[in-house]
Design an enzyme around this catalytic site. Structure first.
Site, PDB file in Angstrom:
ATOM      1  N   TYR A 151      -5.341   1.720  -4.229  1.00 19.00           N
ATOM      2  CA  TYR A 151      -4.460   1.933  -5.387  1.00 19.00           C
ATOM      3  C   TYR A 151      -5.343   2.392  -6.541  1.00 19.00           C
ATOM      4  O   TYR A 151      -6.460   2.880  -6.328  1.00 19.00           O
ATOM      5  CB  TYR A 151      -3.722   0.588  -5.636  1.00 19.00           C
ATOM      6  CG  TYR A 151      -2.637   0.634  -6.653  1.00 19.00           C
ATOM      7  CD1 TYR A 151      -1.609   1.570  -6.572  1.00 19.00           C
ATOM      8  CD2 TYR A 151      -2.611  -0.271  -7.711  1.00 19.00           C
ATOM      9  CE1 TYR A 151      -0.602   1.601  -7.529  1.00 19.00           C
ATOM     10  CE2 TYR A 151      -1.605  -0.260  -8.654  1.00 19.00           C
ATOM     11  CZ  TYR A 151      -0.603   0.692  -8.563  1.00 19.00           C
ATOM     12  OH  TYR A 151       0.395   0.715  -9.505  1.00 19.00           O
ATOM     13  N   ARG A 204       3.130  14.406 -12.019  1.00 22.47           N
ATOM     14  CA  ARG A 204       2.305  13.663 -13.003  1.00 22.47           C
ATOM     15  C   ARG A 204       1.713  12.477 -12.264  1.00 22.47           C
ATOM     16  O   ARG A 204       2.271  11.389 -12.279  1.00 22.47           O
ATOM     17  CB  ARG A 204       3.203  13.228 -14.175  1.00 22.47           C
ATOM     18  CG  ARG A 204       2.497  12.665 -15.367  1.00 22.47           C
ATOM     19  CD  ARG A 204       1.983  11.235 -15.175  1.00 22.47           C
ATOM     20  NE  ARG A 204       2.947  10.184 -15.335  1.00 22.47           N
ATOM     21  CZ  ARG A 204       2.857   9.004 -14.688  1.00 22.47           C
ATOM     22  NH1 ARG A 204       1.887   8.740 -13.835  1.00 22.47           N
ATOM     23  NH2 ARG A 204       3.776   8.086 -14.879  1.00 22.47           N
ATOM     24  N   LYS A 222       1.197   3.067  -3.116  1.00 21.32           N
ATOM     25  CA  LYS A 222       2.229   2.128  -3.585  1.00 21.32           C
ATOM     26  C   LYS A 222       2.823   1.375  -2.389  1.00 21.32           C
ATOM     27  O   LYS A 222       3.093   0.186  -2.460  1.00 21.32           O
ATOM     28  CB  LYS A 222       3.341   2.880  -4.331  1.00 21.32           C
ATOM     29  CG  LYS A 222       2.905   3.489  -5.656  1.00 21.32           C
ATOM     30  CD  LYS A 222       3.099   2.537  -6.827  1.00 21.32           C
ATOM     31  CE  LYS A 222       2.544   3.139  -8.117  1.00 21.32           C
ATOM     32  NZ  LYS A 222       2.616   2.263  -9.278  1.00 21.32           N
ATOM     33  N   GLU A 293       8.365   7.817  -8.140  1.00 17.21           N
ATOM     34  CA  GLU A 293       7.022   7.570  -8.662  1.00 17.21           C
ATOM     35  C   GLU A 293       6.383   8.840  -9.198  1.00 17.21           C
ATOM     36  O   GLU A 293       6.392   9.880  -8.516  1.00 17.21           O
ATOM     37  CB  GLU A 293       6.153   7.015  -7.515  1.00 17.21           C
ATOM     38  CG  GLU A 293       4.821   6.469  -7.953  1.00 17.21           C
ATOM     39  CD  GLU A 293       4.967   5.230  -8.830  1.00 17.21           C
ATOM     40  OE1 GLU A 293       5.730   4.317  -8.476  1.00 17.21           O
ATOM     41  OE2 GLU A 293       4.305   5.199  -9.886  1.00 17.21           O
ATOM     42  N   ASP A 294       5.858   8.750 -10.373  1.00 16.93           N
ATOM     43  CA  ASP A 294       5.034   9.809 -10.966  1.00 16.93           C
ATOM     44  C   ASP A 294       5.717  11.180 -10.995  1.00 16.93           C
ATOM     45  O   ASP A 294       5.113  12.202 -10.632  1.00 16.93           O
ATOM     46  CB  ASP A 294       3.660   9.856 -10.275  1.00 16.93           C
ATOM     47  CG  ASP A 294       2.824   8.619 -10.630  1.00 16.93           C
ATOM     48  OD1 ASP A 294       3.350   7.726 -11.318  1.00 16.93           O
ATOM     49  OD2 ASP A 294       1.665   8.549 -10.218  1.00 16.93           O
ATOM     50  N   ASP A 316       9.763   3.630 -11.021  1.00 14.39           N
ATOM     51  CA  ASP A 316       8.705   2.646 -11.259  1.00 14.39           C
ATOM     52  C   ASP A 316       8.027   2.853 -12.608  1.00 14.39           C
ATOM     53  O   ASP A 316       7.726   1.894 -13.318  1.00 14.39           O
ATOM     54  CB  ASP A 316       7.687   2.787 -10.117  1.00 14.39           C
ATOM     55  CG  ASP A 316       6.553   1.813 -10.220  1.00 14.39           C
ATOM     56  OD1 ASP A 316       6.809   0.651 -10.584  1.00 14.39           O
ATOM     57  OD2 ASP A 316       5.401   2.194  -9.928  1.00 14.39           O
ATOM     58  N   ASP A 317       7.774   4.106 -12.976  1.00 16.05           N
ATOM     59  CA  ASP A 317       7.037   4.376 -14.219  1.00 16.05           C
ATOM     60  C   ASP A 317       7.864   4.022 -15.444  1.00 16.05           C
ATOM     61  O   ASP A 317       7.336   3.540 -16.438  1.00 16.05           O
ATOM     62  CB  ASP A 317       6.619   5.851 -14.270  1.00 16.05           C
ATOM     63  CG  ASP A 317       5.721   6.170 -13.113  1.00 16.05           C
ATOM     64  OD1 ASP A 317       4.585   5.688 -13.099  1.00 16.05           O
ATOM     65  OD2 ASP A 317       6.176   6.857 -12.165  1.00 16.05           O
ATOM     66  N   ASN A 472      -3.803   5.150 -16.642  1.00 29.49           N
ATOM     67  CA  ASN A 472      -4.577   5.173 -15.397  1.00 29.49           C
ATOM     68  C   ASN A 472      -5.021   6.593 -15.082  1.00 29.49           C
ATOM     69  O   ASN A 472      -4.392   7.539 -15.555  1.00 29.49           O
ATOM     70  CB  ASN A 472      -3.704   4.678 -14.238  1.00 29.49           C
ATOM     71  CG  ASN A 472      -3.292   3.240 -14.423  1.00 29.49           C
ATOM     72  OD1 ASN A 472      -4.106   2.402 -14.753  1.00 29.49           O
ATOM     73  ND2 ASN A 472      -2.008   2.971 -14.232  1.00 29.49           N
TER      74      ASN A 472
HETATM   75  N1  NAI Z   1      -0.257   0.542 -16.369  1.00 31.64           N
HETATM   76  C1  NAI Z   1       0.821   0.928 -15.734  1.00 31.64           C
HETATM   77  O1  NAI Z   1       1.471   0.154 -14.997  1.00 31.64           O
HETATM   78  C2  NAI Z   1       1.302   2.318 -15.886  1.00 31.64           C
HETATM   79  C3  NAI Z   1       0.557   3.267 -16.519  1.00 31.64           C
HETATM   80  N2  NAI Z   1       1.031   4.543 -16.645  1.00 31.64           N
HETATM   81  C4  NAI Z   1       0.147   5.513 -17.264  1.00 31.64           C
HETATM   82  O2  NAI Z   1       0.721   5.988 -18.449  1.00 31.64           O
HETATM   83  C5  NAI Z   1       0.229   7.275 -18.710  1.00 31.64           C
HETATM   84  C6  NAI Z   1       1.354   8.132 -19.224  1.00 31.64           C
HETATM   85  O3  NAI Z   1       2.361   8.281 -18.260  1.00 31.64           O
HETATM   86  P1  NAI Z   1       3.705   9.088 -18.632  1.00 31.64           P
HETATM   87  O4  NAI Z   1       4.379   8.444 -19.776  1.00 31.64           O
HETATM   88  O5  NAI Z   1       4.526   9.242 -17.424  1.00 31.64           O
HETATM   89  O6  NAI Z   1       3.065  10.481 -19.009  1.00 31.64           O
HETATM   90  P2  NAI Z   1       3.627  11.648 -19.898  1.00 31.64           P
HETATM   91  O7  NAI Z   1       2.737  12.788 -19.689  1.00 31.64           O
HETATM   92  O8  NAI Z   1       5.074  11.779 -19.693  1.00 31.64           O
HETATM   93  O9  NAI Z   1       3.449  11.101 -21.395  1.00 31.64           O
HETATM   94  C7  NAI Z   1       2.258  11.102 -22.094  1.00 31.64           C
HETATM   95  C8  NAI Z   1       2.586  10.902 -23.553  1.00 31.64           C
HETATM   96  O10 NAI Z   1       1.376  10.751 -24.261  1.00 31.64           O
HETATM   97  C9  NAI Z   1       1.421  11.566 -25.408  1.00 31.64           C
HETATM   98  N3  NAI Z   1       0.086  11.937 -25.843  1.00 31.64           N
HETATM   99  C10 NAI Z   1      -0.707  12.925 -25.379  1.00 31.64           C
HETATM  100  N4  NAI Z   1      -1.812  13.010 -26.141  1.00 31.64           N
HETATM  101  C11 NAI Z   1      -1.713  12.050 -27.087  1.00 31.64           C
HETATM  102  C12 NAI Z   1      -2.532  11.669 -28.169  1.00 31.64           C
HETATM  103  N5  NAI Z   1      -3.668  12.292 -28.422  1.00 31.64           N
HETATM  104  N6  NAI Z   1      -2.106  10.656 -28.958  1.00 31.64           N
HETATM  105  C13 NAI Z   1      -0.952  10.017 -28.722  1.00 31.64           C
HETATM  106  N7  NAI Z   1      -0.128  10.342 -27.697  1.00 31.64           N
HETATM  107  C14 NAI Z   1      -0.512  11.350 -26.891  1.00 31.64           C
HETATM  108  C15 NAI Z   1       2.248  12.768 -24.985  1.00 31.64           C
HETATM  109  O11 NAI Z   1       2.760  13.463 -26.114  1.00 31.64           O
HETATM  110  C16 NAI Z   1       3.329  12.094 -24.186  1.00 31.64           C
HETATM  111  O12 NAI Z   1       4.326  11.607 -25.041  1.00 31.64           O
HETATM  112  C17 NAI Z   1      -0.448   7.757 -17.434  1.00 31.64           C
HETATM  113  O13 NAI Z   1      -1.843   7.708 -17.599  1.00 31.64           O
HETATM  114  C18 NAI Z   1      -0.046   6.740 -16.402  1.00 31.64           C
HETATM  115  O14 NAI Z   1      -1.076   6.505 -15.466  1.00 31.64           O
HETATM  116  C19 NAI Z   1       2.274   4.910 -16.198  1.00 31.64           C
HETATM  117  C20 NAI Z   1       3.051   4.010 -15.547  1.00 31.64           C
HETATM  118  C21 NAI Z   1       2.606   2.651 -15.303  1.00 31.64           C
HETATM  119  C1  PYR Z   2       0.610   2.571 -12.306  1.00 30.48           C
HETATM  120  C2  PYR Z   2       1.430   3.756 -12.324  1.00 30.48           C
HETATM  121  O1  PYR Z   2       2.532   3.774 -11.800  1.00 30.48           O
HETATM  122  C3  PYR Z   2       0.953   4.935 -12.991  1.00 30.48           C
HETATM  123  O2  PYR Z   2      -0.118   4.909 -13.585  1.00 30.48           O
HETATM  124  O3  PYR Z   2       1.665   5.946 -12.947  1.00 30.48           O
HETATM  125 MG    MG Z   3       3.280   5.696 -11.545  1.00 25.14          MG
END
Ligand code: NAI
Ligand code: PYR
Ligand code: MG
Length: 631
Positions: A151, A204, A222, A293-294, A316-317, A472
């Protein structure tokens, strides 16, 4: 019209396929396809009789050609969907293999740590291919050590290098080229029962962007957790890649790329592919649960709204992440020595307004509103606790072309001016002016919580500021725990999406690094939904899952800064979360039962009996008895 015609054709195909499966597996009942030819190949002028179909051929080293099977061969040997869509020549296959081998040699000489992780992934993956029971035994017994391999973070690296790492296919591939075929293709999958599907379109992957068909790695990772944490039977999981093209220019130009080399479908064409996929999988497996997912944000919300009231699915996201974040945010309130009910007083700055960020914001706002009286005024007032910063800075109602999903969180410009801020203010400015209790990152931008931002957070009005660097994989985390503890102070709460080691603060003190990752919830959401037999996954089922995770932590733990459990107890957490989901489904009247446990029986179960029911239905990695001996 087109749909009706296809639907009747599909049901015909289904009937024919079902007949084939239930009769002699070698003899092909006529479907109008050349019967004899489908069992022969014409290598060297001597046809080879192939008494196998589907995965049996791919798993037979004698007959397997892997990605070199032509489309005709794929159609005739029931291989369609079991391989990535790009047909390769044997020269290309060798080139891909050699490129991978050389890359590993170079890495092995230089010895970066990533190579070790990839090497471990390969060894585990080979075991996965050879012996599933043993693979999951190893994974479950050493989950803390190997979750970071199967993962995040290593799975990200795996997806980035999938072209080289690809050996045997795992899961199914539905591509834009398969339109009109999917209802038939689902029958190429050998299992009659599938409980869990994790599907991605690769647009993504973690914070790594569009990885096209290589994103299948995340669906596999996953599902590994579904088996390890939730005890879903590995024979009943199905990773799926929907390949609608890629907008990653590097992949579009790469001659060894395994996916469709065209730009992504969009609009109605895109929707038609996903609709067809959903219809096909729910026709063959009506009780399956599909985890999205993603998917890029643009589609994540639309697809969730499109399907959530019709199918057993969740994103999930958007939804899993929201629940995990809420549990962590409530933990952070308790860690300040305050009751959870003080949550609506927290000032929260969120960096990132994508699928994950907006998912968290919506749920956090609703949770606050519920605590404040669950009415219109409460909902409005809760909205003023959030400041959202995206790539263009602070989001206000002055923002041009604002994303409709972010609109409810746009701050009023007058109010923002009073706070000394403006449309598009930088993250540092926002943190300086707001002095938040919580700084939460879901931006996918590694290092976004820079020295300046963290310095600004020292002005927080909280007795114990919380930093959630949730993006991540590791390189995309908004900051490291070392940076957070050393700049903001020893007293903070810290969580990250990918695992980091705890920080030694000196004098025998530990800065605890929590892993705030949706892995604590999605396995329990899936298992609870499966065992309750709920036809949909409601908001309250998700809320129950989040509250269960929040309640899992003891007062003593949260006061020490431990707001998420250790991954070593993930099987137990998942059991608890699943039980909470089932209980909520029963209370809402959604539970229709599962196998021998019908809806009425379910209703009679006590909380403890629900837990027992969950435990008894979790698969364990023990070899089955295959030969019965009388003595
Ligand atoms: N810890 C966890 O369980 C999870 C973590 N994530 C992580 O969250 C991250 C984002 O995922 P999504 O929302 O789907 O991506 P996304 O690409 O849809 O959203 C990214 C957001 O960040 C903003 N952004 C980009 N540059 C920026 C900056 N310099 N300052 C502030 N905001 C900025 C963008 O404008 C956009 O609104 C990924 O890295 C993913 O791995 C996602 C799901 C679960
Ligand atoms: C953990 C997860 O789902 C993500 O980073 O997109
Ligand atoms: Mg995800």
């Amino acid at each position: 019209m087109y749909y009706q015609i296809r639907a009747s054709a599909w049901s015909l195909i289904r009937r024919v396929k079902q007949r084939r499966v239930s009769s002699n597996p070698v003899v092909w009942q006529s479907t109008g396809v050349g019967v004899r030819r489908s069992f022969t190949t014409t290598e060297g002028h001597r046809p080879t009789i192939v008494h196998k179909r589907s995965l049996d051929i791919l798993h037979d080293p004698w007959f397997n050609k892997g990605t070199a099977f032509s489309m005709t061969e794929r159609d005739r040997l029931d291989l369609r969907g079991l391989l990535p869509p790009n047909v390769m020549s044997s020269e290309q296959q060798i080139e891909r293999f050699m490129a991978d081998l050389k890359r590993l040699e170079v890495h092995a000489r230089d010895g970066p740590s990533d190579t070790n992780a990839l090497a471990k992934w390969r060894i585990l993956n080979r075991l996965h291919d050879r012996n599933e029971t043993m693979y999951y035994k190893v994974l479950i017994a050493n989950i803390e050590e190997y979750a970071p391999i199967v993962y995040t973070p290593t799975v990200g690296l795996v997806c980035q290098n999938y072209s080289g790492l690809f050996r045997r296919p795992r899961g199914m591939y539905f591509s834009a080229e398969d339109r009109g075929e999917m209802m038939s293709m689902v029958y190429n999958w050998p299992a009659d029962q599938v409980d869990m599907i994790v599907v991605t379109d690769g647009s993504r992957i973690l914070g790594l962007g569009d990885l096209g068909v290589h994103g299948i790695g995340i669906a596999i990772g996953k599902l590994d957790l579904y088996v390890a944490a939730a005890g879903i039977n590995p024979q009943r999981v199905l990773p799926v890649m929907i390949d609608v093209g890629t907008n990653n220019e590097k992949l579009l130009k790469d001659p060894l790329y395994l996916g469709l080399q065209e730009h992504r479908l969009d609009g109605d064409e895109y929707l038609a592919v996903i609709d067809e996929f959903m219809e096909a999988v729910f026709t063959r497996w009506p009780h399956v649960i599909v985890q999205f997912e993603d998917f890029q944000s643009k589609w994540a919300f639309k697809l969730l709204q499109r399907y959530r009231n019709t199918y057993r699915m969740f994103n999930d996201d958007v939804q899993g992440t929201a629940g995990v974040a809420i549990a962590g945010l409530l933990g952070a309130v308790r860690a300040q020595g305050r009751p959870m009910i003080d949550f609506p007083k927290q000032k929260i700055v969120v960096a990132g307004a994508g699928s994950a960020g907006i998912g968290v914001l919506n749920t956090a706002r609703k949770t606050m509103a519920r605590m404040l009286g669950n009415n219109e005024t409460a909902f409005k007032s809760a909205g003023s606790q959030f400041w959202v910063v995206d790539a263009n800075g602070l989001i206000t109602d002055e923002r041009q072309n604002i994303d409709p999903d972010a609109l409810p969180f746009a701050r009023k410009i007058k109010e923002i001016h009073r706070q000394g801020l403006r449309e598009g203010a930088s993250l540092v400015e926002v943190v300086q002016q707001v002095k938040p209790d919580v700084l939460l990152g879901l931006s996918a931008v590694g290092g976004l919580f820079s020295k300046e931002v963290l310095e600004a957070l020292k002005g927080s009005t909280s007795t114990r500021p919380a930093i959630f660097a949730m993006s991540n994989p590791t390189k995309n985390a908004e900051c490291t725990p070392e940076e957070a503890f050393s700049i903001v102070g020893d007293n903070i709460i810290f969580a990250s999406g990918s695992p980091f080691k705890d920080v030694n603060l000196g004098n025998g003190h530990i800065g605890h690094c929590n892993q705030g990752n949706n892995m604590y919830l999605f396995p329990g959401i899936g298992l609870g939904t499966l065992l309750s037999g709920s036809r949909i996954i409601s908001d309250d089922m998700l809320q129950a899952a989040a509250e269960c995770l929040a309640a899992y932590m003891t007062e003593e733990e949260v006061l020490k800064g431990i707001i998420y459990p250790s991954i070593s107890s993930i099987r137990d957490i998942t059991k608890e979360v699943a039980a909470a989901v089932i209980k909520e489904a029963i209370e809402e009247g959604l539970a229709e039962g599962y196998r021998g446990m019908d809806a009425r029986e379910l209703q009679k179960l006590s909380q403890e009996e629900i837990r027992e029911y969950v435990k008894n239905n979790m698969w364990s990695p023990d070899y089955p008895t295959v030969v019965y001996k009388k003595d």
